[in-house]
Design a protein around this motif. Structure first.
Motif, PDB file in Angstrom:
ATOM      1  N   LYS A 136       0.857  -1.183   0.000  1.00 42.53           N
ATOM      2  CA  LYS A 136       0.000   0.000   0.000  1.00 42.53           C
ATOM      3  C   LYS A 136       0.891   1.230   0.000  1.00 42.53           C
ATOM      4  N   ASP A 137       0.331   2.366  -0.405  1.00 41.42           N
ATOM      5  CA  ASP A 137       1.056   3.632  -0.334  1.00 41.42           C
ATOM      6  C   ASP A 137       1.165   4.059   1.123  1.00 41.42           C
ATOM      7  N   VAL A 138       2.359   4.418   1.545  1.00 39.04           N
ATOM      8  CA  VAL A 138       2.578   4.939   2.888  1.00 39.04           C
ATOM      9  C   VAL A 138       3.335   6.248   2.727  1.00 39.04           C
ATOM     10  N   ASP A 139       2.739   7.349   3.225  1.00 39.12           N
ATOM     11  CA  ASP A 139       3.352   8.659   3.101  1.00 39.12           C
ATOM     12  C   ASP A 139       4.765   8.662   3.676  1.00 39.12           C
ATOM     13  N   LYS A 140       5.665   9.249   2.948  1.00 37.23           N
ATOM     14  CA  LYS A 140       7.066   9.443   3.339  1.00 37.23           C
ATOM     15  C   LYS A 140       7.841   8.136   3.491  1.00 37.23           C
ATOM     16  N   VAL A 141       7.249   7.001   3.041  1.00 38.77           N
ATOM     17  CA  VAL A 141       7.959   5.721   3.096  1.00 38.77           C
ATOM     18  C   VAL A 141       8.105   5.162   1.698  1.00 38.77           C
ATOM     19  N   GLY A 142       6.998   4.912   1.016  1.00 47.34           N
ATOM     20  CA  GLY A 142       7.071   4.368  -0.328  1.00 47.34           C
ATOM     21  C   GLY A 142       5.703   4.170  -0.938  1.00 47.34           C
ATOM     22  N   ASP A 143       5.689   3.952  -2.245  1.00 45.74           N
ATOM     23  CA  ASP A 143       4.455   3.743  -2.984  1.00 45.74           C
ATOM     24  C   ASP A 143       4.197   2.260  -3.172  1.00 45.74           C
ATOM     25  N   LYS A 144       2.970   1.950  -3.542  1.00 41.10           N
ATOM     26  CA  LYS A 144       2.554   0.572  -3.744  1.00 41.10           C
ATOM     27  C   LYS A 144       3.415  -0.089  -4.813  1.00 41.10           C
ATOM     28  N   HIS A 145       3.810  -1.332  -4.579  1.00 41.02           N
ATOM     29  CA  HIS A 145       4.615  -2.185  -5.462  1.00 41.02           C
ATOM     30  C   HIS A 145       6.060  -1.710  -5.613  1.00 41.02           C
ATOM     31  N   GLU A 146       6.499  -0.823  -4.773  1.00 42.42           N
ATOM     32  CA  GLU A 146       7.873  -0.341  -4.808  1.00 42.42           C
ATOM     33  C   GLU A 146       8.715  -1.215  -3.874  1.00 42.42           C
ATOM     34  N   VAL A 147       9.925  -1.536  -4.303  1.00 44.96           N
ATOM     35  CA  VAL A 147      10.859  -2.286  -3.459  1.00 44.96           C
ATOM     36  C   VAL A 147      11.757  -1.251  -2.781  1.00 44.96           C
ATOM     37  N   ILE A 148      11.694  -1.213  -1.449  1.00 50.62           N
ATOM     38  CA  ILE A 148      12.463  -0.219  -0.710  1.00 50.62           C
ATOM     39  C   ILE A 148      13.278  -0.895   0.394  1.00 50.62           C
ATOM     40  N   THR A 149      14.251  -0.182   0.879  1.00 52.54           N
ATOM     41  CA  THR A 149      15.055  -0.644   2.008  1.00 52.54           C
ATOM     42  C   THR A 149      14.660   0.167   3.230  1.00 52.54           C
ATOM     43  N   VAL A 150      14.289  -0.528   4.294  1.00 52.02           N
ATOM     44  CA  VAL A 150      13.906   0.130   5.541  1.00 52.02           C
ATOM     45  C   VAL A 150      14.721  -0.480   6.679  1.00 52.02           C
ATOM     46  N   LYS A 151      14.722   0.198   7.803  1.00 53.97           N
ATOM     47  CA  LYS A 151      15.389  -0.360   8.977  1.00 53.97           C
ATOM     48  C   LYS A 151      14.617  -1.590   9.437  1.00 53.97           C
ATOM     49  N   SER A 152      15.331  -2.583   9.929  1.00 55.34           N
ATOM     50  CA  SER A 152      14.730  -3.861  10.302  1.00 55.34           C
ATOM     51  C   SER A 152      13.599  -3.709  11.312  1.00 55.34           C
ATOM     52  N   GLY A 153      13.786  -2.893  12.325  1.00 52.56           N
ATOM     53  CA  GLY A 153      12.761  -2.717  13.349  1.00 52.56           C
ATOM     54  C   GLY A 153      11.492  -2.111  12.786  1.00 52.56           C
ATOM     55  N   PHE A 154      11.620  -1.128  11.918  1.00 48.24           N
ATOM     56  CA  PHE A 154      10.465  -0.481  11.308  1.00 48.24           C
ATOM     57  C   PHE A 154       9.699  -1.473  10.438  1.00 48.24           C
ATOM     58  N   GLY A 155      10.427  -2.259   9.671  1.00 47.95           N
ATOM     59  CA  GLY A 155       9.779  -3.252   8.818  1.00 47.95           C
ATOM     60  C   GLY A 155       9.107  -4.342   9.631  1.00 47.95           C
ATOM     61  N   ARG A 156       9.830  -4.875  10.604  1.00 48.34           N
ATOM     62  CA  ARG A 156       9.333  -5.990  11.416  1.00 48.34           C
ATOM     63  C   ARG A 156       8.194  -5.575  12.341  1.00 48.34           C
ATOM     64  N   ASN A 157       8.262  -4.361  12.919  1.00 50.38           N
ATOM     65  CA  ASN A 157       7.294  -3.949  13.927  1.00 50.38           C
ATOM     66  C   ASN A 157       6.135  -3.112  13.398  1.00 50.38           C
ATOM     67  N   TYR A 158       6.293  -2.509  12.222  1.00 56.74           N
ATOM     68  CA  TYR A 158       5.236  -1.631  11.727  1.00 56.74           C
ATOM     69  C   TYR A 158       4.677  -2.096  10.382  1.00 56.74           C
ATOM     70  N   LEU A 159       5.539  -2.204   9.370  1.00 58.30           N
ATOM     71  CA  LEU A 159       5.052  -2.489   8.017  1.00 58.30           C
ATOM     72  C   LEU A 159       4.485  -3.898   7.865  1.00 58.30           C
ATOM     73  N   LEU A 160       5.220  -4.891   8.313  1.00 56.05           N
ATOM     74  CA  LEU A 160       4.781  -6.281   8.122  1.00 56.05           C
ATOM     75  C   LEU A 160       3.518  -6.628   8.916  1.00 56.05           C
ATOM     76  N   PRO A 161       3.428  -6.309  10.222  1.00 50.41           N
ATOM     77  CA  PRO A 161       2.219  -6.688  10.967  1.00 50.41           C
ATOM     78  C   PRO A 161       0.947  -5.995  10.472  1.00 50.41           C
ATOM     79  N   ARG A 162       1.073  -4.802   9.928  1.00 54.12           N
ATOM     80  CA  ARG A 162      -0.099  -4.058   9.459  1.00 54.12           C
ATOM     81  C   ARG A 162      -0.471  -4.409   8.019  1.00 54.12           C
ATOM     82  N   GLY A 163       0.280  -5.276   7.385  1.00 51.27           N
ATOM     83  CA  GLY A 163      -0.016  -5.680   6.012  1.00 51.27           C
ATOM     84  C   GLY A 163       0.306  -4.605   4.996  1.00 51.27           C
TER      85      GLY A 163
END
Length: 148
Positions: free
Chosen positions: A7-34
């Motif tokens: 999904k589009d997330v403001d100031k993070v990335g757009d839908k279907h974009e491959v991005i690099t994020v910090k592990s904690g942010f990805g594991r604790n925020y992006l992945l659990p929320r789908g």
């Protein structure tokens, strides 16, 4: 950690974009929320299929977008704003306000991210805004900002 945005997330990335994020942010925020999935080999293979499927859905909506563009062609959106004596608005006109006024005046539902304002609208006057409904359907429209 590399992730594929779902999904589009403001100031993070757009839908279907491959991005690099910090592990904690990805594991604790992006992945659990789908909002994203891990960019491993199997998910990268699925990415092309997801993009193709979504483009097919957007292609089906093309007729709807063309009808909306035809309905708005030549129309002027009137937006009221509180302003001082010099004509300067208190605050500015946002995409959300434009979306709400489009719904009230013309009964069309347009996503906020598809509304492109020309610049910061901070004074009374007439502006041209762009509605990017689809890659093939781009409609320009006049917006009149008047004293509320």
């Amino acid at each position: 950690m590399q992730v594929i945005m779902l999904k589009d997330v403001d100031k993070v990335g757009d839908k279907h974009e491959v991005i690099t994020v910090k592990s904690g942010f990805g594991r604790n925020y992006l992945l659990p929320r789908g909002l994203a999935i891990i960019a491993n080999d199997s998910n990268m293979g699925r990415l092309n299929e997801m993009i193709r499927r979504e483009e097919a859905q957007e292609q089906k909506k093309l007729d709807v977008y063309q009808a909306i563009a035809a309905k708005l062609k030549g129309k002027t959106l009137k937006v009221g704003a509180k302003a001082g004596t010099s004509g300067r608005i208190f605050g500015s006109i946002t995409q959300l306000q434009v979306k709400n006024h489009l719904m009230e005046q013309f009964e069309v539902e347009i996503e906020r991210k598809k509304i492109i304002l020309p610049e910061d609208v901070k004074e009374l006057g007439t502006y041209t805004l762009t509605l990017k409904l689809h890659s093939q359907v781009i409609q320009e429209m006049e917006m009149e900002v008047a004293q509320d």
